[in-house]
Design a protein around this motif. Structure first.
Motif, PDB file in Angstrom:
ATOM      1  N   ILE A  50       1.027  -1.347  -0.012  1.00  0.00           N
ATOM      2  CA  ILE A  50       0.017  -0.097   0.210  1.00  0.00           C
ATOM      3  C   ILE A  50       0.861   1.082   0.000  1.00  0.00           C
ATOM      4  O   ILE A  50       0.688   2.214  -0.761  1.00  0.00           O
ATOM      5  CB  ILE A  50      -0.918   0.038   1.347  1.00  0.00           C
ATOM      6  CG1 ILE A  50      -1.940  -1.173   1.141  1.00  0.00           C
ATOM      7  CG2 ILE A  50      -1.685   1.528   1.439  1.00  0.00           C
ATOM      8  CD1 ILE A  50      -2.830  -1.240   2.408  1.00  0.00           C
ATOM      9  N   ALA A  51       1.786   1.285   1.011  1.00  0.00           N
ATOM     10  CA  ALA A  51       2.762   2.304   0.934  1.00  0.00           C
ATOM     11  C   ALA A  51       3.525   2.730  -0.190  1.00  0.00           C
ATOM     12  O   ALA A  51       3.968   4.003  -0.469  1.00  0.00           O
ATOM     13  CB  ALA A  51       3.761   2.250   2.315  1.00  0.00           C
ATOM     14  N   ALA A 246      10.557  -5.488   2.947  1.00  0.00           N
ATOM     15  CA  ALA A 246      10.719  -5.818   4.414  1.00  0.00           C
ATOM     16  C   ALA A 246      12.236  -5.861   4.834  1.00  0.00           C
ATOM     17  O   ALA A 246      12.577  -5.753   5.833  1.00  0.00           O
ATOM     18  CB  ALA A 246       9.719  -6.453   4.951  1.00  0.00           C
ATOM     19  N   ALA A 247      12.516  -7.059   4.191  1.00  0.00           N
ATOM     20  CA  ALA A 247      14.100  -7.582   4.517  1.00  0.00           C
ATOM     21  C   ALA A 247      14.916  -6.858   4.183  1.00  0.00           C
ATOM     22  O   ALA A 247      16.091  -6.559   4.606  1.00  0.00           O
ATOM     23  CB  ALA A 247      14.204  -8.968   3.798  1.00  0.00           C
ATOM     24  N   ALA A 248      14.645  -5.738   3.097  1.00  0.00           N
ATOM     25  CA  ALA A 248      15.930  -5.207   2.586  1.00  0.00           C
ATOM     26  C   ALA A 248      15.805  -3.698   3.340  1.00  0.00           C
ATOM     27  O   ALA A 248      17.176  -3.262   3.283  1.00  0.00           O
ATOM     28  CB  ALA A 248      15.372  -4.746   0.987  1.00  0.00           C
ATOM     29  N   PHE A 249      14.946  -3.026   3.986  1.00  0.00           N
ATOM     30  CA  PHE A 249      14.909  -1.771   4.429  1.00  0.00           C
ATOM     31  C   PHE A 249      14.280  -1.715   5.744  1.00  0.00           C
ATOM     32  O   PHE A 249      12.960  -1.360   5.978  1.00  0.00           O
ATOM     33  CB  PHE A 249      14.172  -0.657   3.474  1.00  0.00           C
ATOM     34  CG  PHE A 249      14.826  -0.627   2.100  1.00  0.00           C
ATOM     35  CD1 PHE A 249      16.060  -0.444   1.824  1.00  0.00           C
ATOM     36  CD2 PHE A 249      14.032  -1.206   1.014  1.00  0.00           C
ATOM     37  CE1 PHE A 249      16.809  -0.204   0.401  1.00  0.00           C
ATOM     38  CE2 PHE A 249      14.600  -1.138  -0.149  1.00  0.00           C
ATOM     39  CZ  PHE A 249      15.747  -0.589  -0.534  1.00  0.00           C
ATOM     40  N   ILE A 256       6.630   2.158   8.252  1.00  0.00           N
ATOM     41  CA  ILE A 256       5.665   1.977   7.680  1.00  0.00           C
ATOM     42  C   ILE A 256       4.575   1.269   8.506  1.00  0.00           C
ATOM     43  O   ILE A 256       3.280   1.564   8.731  1.00  0.00           O
ATOM     44  CB  ILE A 256       5.789   1.094   6.499  1.00  0.00           C
ATOM     45  CG1 ILE A 256       6.477   1.939   5.256  1.00  0.00           C
ATOM     46  CG2 ILE A 256       4.415   0.286   5.726  1.00  0.00           C
ATOM     47  CD1 ILE A 256       6.917   1.336   4.170  1.00  0.00           C
ATOM     48  N   VAL A 257       5.117   0.485   9.414  1.00  0.00           N
ATOM     49  CA  VAL A 257       4.366  -0.396  10.431  1.00  0.00           C
ATOM     50  C   VAL A 257       3.940   0.669  11.384  1.00  0.00           C
ATOM     51  O   VAL A 257       2.947   0.317  11.995  1.00  0.00           O
ATOM     52  CB  VAL A 257       5.046  -1.450  10.843  1.00  0.00           C
ATOM     53  CG1 VAL A 257       4.494  -2.360  11.890  1.00  0.00           C
ATOM     54  CG2 VAL A 257       5.488  -2.471   9.737  1.00  0.00           C
ATOM     55  N   THR A 336      13.293  -0.574  -3.967  1.00  0.00           N
ATOM     56  CA  THR A 336      14.032   0.443  -3.677  1.00  0.00           C
ATOM     57  C   THR A 336      13.324   1.302  -2.873  1.00  0.00           C
ATOM     58  O   THR A 336      12.146   1.199  -2.638  1.00  0.00           O
ATOM     59  CB  THR A 336      14.101   1.283  -5.127  1.00  0.00           C
ATOM     60  OG1 THR A 336      12.889   1.541  -5.646  1.00  0.00           O
ATOM     61  CG2 THR A 336      14.836   0.575  -6.252  1.00  0.00           C
ATOM     62  N   LYS A 337      14.006   2.220  -1.972  1.00  0.00           N
ATOM     63  CA  LYS A 337      13.323   3.203  -1.332  1.00  0.00           C
ATOM     64  C   LYS A 337      12.342   4.302  -1.737  1.00  0.00           C
ATOM     65  O   LYS A 337      11.525   4.535  -0.962  1.00  0.00           O
ATOM     66  CB  LYS A 337      14.672   3.849  -0.385  1.00  0.00           C
ATOM     67  CG  LYS A 337      15.296   3.036   0.503  1.00  0.00           C
ATOM     68  CD  LYS A 337      16.528   3.862   1.215  1.00  0.00           C
ATOM     69  CE  LYS A 337      17.194   2.998   2.028  1.00  0.00           C
ATOM     70  NZ  LYS A 337      18.206   3.807   2.668  1.00  0.00           N
TER      71      LYS A 337
END
Length: 337
Positions: A50-51, A246-249, A256-257, A336-337
Motif C-alpha cells: 500500500i505504502a 521488508a527484508a531490505a529496508f 511503515i508499520v 528501492t526506497k
C-alpha cells in the motif's frame, strides 16, 4: 479509500480503515478487501504494497479490514472479503471442509511470549486450570499455546482460552492482571516495560526458535484460485514485493508499520523487526514437511481424524508464490526506497 461492509455477524466487530490516499484515477482500480488480525510487524508484507504502490501497480485499490481470524474466515468464505491473512484460522476451516487455499506464508517462526500476572504462576505446569488470553479462538495464539502445553506433557485443554479480540486487550490483561496468563508479542512487551507495567508480571515461556509454525498466511477461496488465477497472482506479486522490501529496508519498514500503530513508539515496533525477519520464508512458501506438520497438529487439536484430513493439495497451493518468485528473480527486480 475506506469502504464499509454490509452488516454481518462474522464481521460485527471488524473495523475498516484506509491505506494511502488514492488519486483521481482510482476509479480505474479494482476494489479488493483484505482482512488483517493485527498491525504488528508480521503484517509488514501486506502494509508495504500500500505504502509503496505495489498494489496500485497491479491494478488494485486495497481496503484493509481489521478482523481476527474467527471473523475473517467466515467473511472470506461468504464472499464479504477477498483475502484473509489469518492462515491459521483458515486452516481449521479447510480441515472441516471449507473451500479455501493457503497460498503465501511470509514467516515460519513465532515470536510470541507467554506472560503471567500472578506470582504463583511461574512455569507452564503452574498454568493448569487457569485462563489464557488469546486473540480469537482457533488462531495462531491458541494453537501455539496448545503446542507449548503438549511440549511440556500437558493436556492442551487443561487451561481455558479467553479471546480478547483485536487491539490492545491482551496488553491490558497483563497490565491490569485481569487474566492470570496472556500471550503477547515482543512489541507488546516493549510497550509494557516502558510504562512500568511488567513489574508484577513473569515471563513464563518465549516461543521464538522453540515453536515452528507459519503465520499470517494469505488465504483465498478455492474458486477464486481456479477462476480468477491472474487476479490472485497479481495480489501475490504485490505482497512478494512487500516481503522483499521488508527484508531490505529496516528503518523504512519500521516506519511503515508504525503508521498503522498510532500511539505506539517506533522503538517498540523496531524491537520486533529482527526476530520477525529471522523467521522469513524465501518466497512465501513452506516445505512439504512443515505443511504436513502444521496440518496434522491442527487436525489433532480440533478433533479431525487423520483419515478424514484432506490432502495437502486441497489445503495449500504455493504454485503462484513460487512462480512469482522465479519471475521477479529472472527480471532482476529489487526493491528501492
Amino acid at each position: 479509500m475506506t469502504r464499509s461492509l454490509a452488516p454481518s455477524l462474522a464481521l460485527a466487530a471488524a473495523v475498516a480503515f484506509a491505506g494511502d490516499a488514492l488519486p483521481a484515477s482510482a476509479q480505474t482500480l479494482e476494489k479488493l478487501s483484505m482482512s488483517i488480525a493485527s498491525t504488528s510487524m508480521n503484517y509488514a508484507p501486506y502494509f508495504i504494497p500500500i505504502a509503496k504502490g505495489y498494489f496500485k501497480e497491479e491494478g488494485f485499490d486495497v481496503q484493509i479490514i481489521k478482523a481476527a481470524g474467527g471473523a475473517a474466515t467466515p467473511a472470506l468464505l461468504s464472499g464479504q472479503t477477498d483475502v484473509s491473512t489469518s492462515g491459521s484460522a483458515a486452516l481449521s476451516a479447510i480441515l472441516k471442509g471449507g473451500q479455501m487455499r493457503i497460498i503465501f506464508y511470509p514467516w515460519d517462526q513465532l515470536t510470541y511470549q507467554v506472560w503471567s500476572t500472578k506470582p504463583e504462576i511461574k512455569t507452564i505446569q503452574d498454568m493448569k486450570g487457569k485462563a489464557v488470553g488469546i486473540q480469537s479462538r482457533g488462531d495462531t495464539f491458541e494453537t501455539s499455546m496448545r503446542l507449548v502445553l503438549l511440549k511440556h506433557g500437558m493436556d492442551p485443554n487443561s487451561v481455558s482460552y479467553t479471546p480478547l479480540g483485536f487491539g490492545d486487550a491482551r496488553r491490558a490483561a497483563i497490565a491490569s492482571g485481569s487474566l492470570p496468563v496472556a500471550i503477547i508479542s515482543p512489541q507488546d512487551v516493549d510497550e509494557l516495560k516502558k510504562g512500568g507495567l511488567l513489574k508484577n508480571a513473569t515471563l513464563i515461556y518465549d516461543m521464538y526458535k522453540k515453536i515452528e509454525l507459519p503465520l499470517t498466511g494469505t488465504a483465498v477461496r478455492a474458486v477464486d484460485l481456479e477462476q480468477k488465477r491472474d487476479r490472485v497472482k497479481r495480489f501475490i506479486r504485490a505482497v512478494a514485493k512487500g516481503h522483499a522490501y521488508a527484508a531490505a529496508f529496516r528503518a523504512e519498514t519500521i516506519q511503515i508499520v508504525a503508521d498503522y500503530n498510532k500511539g505506539v513508539s517506533p522503538d517498540s515496533i523496531a524491537a520486533t523487526y529482527d526476530d520477525t525477519m529471522n523467521g522469513r520464508t524465501d518466497d512465501g512458501s513452506i516445505s512439504d514437511e512443515l505443511q504436513k506438520t502444521e496440518a496434522t497438529i491442527r487436525a489433532q487439536l480440533i478433533g479431525v481424524a487423520k483419515d478424514k484430513m484432506p490432502p495437502l493439495s486441497k489445503i495449500y497451493d504455493f504454485t503462484l508464490a513460487k512462480e512469482v518468485g522465479r519471475e521477479l528473480k529472472a527480471q532482476g527486480w529489487k526493491p528501492t526506497k
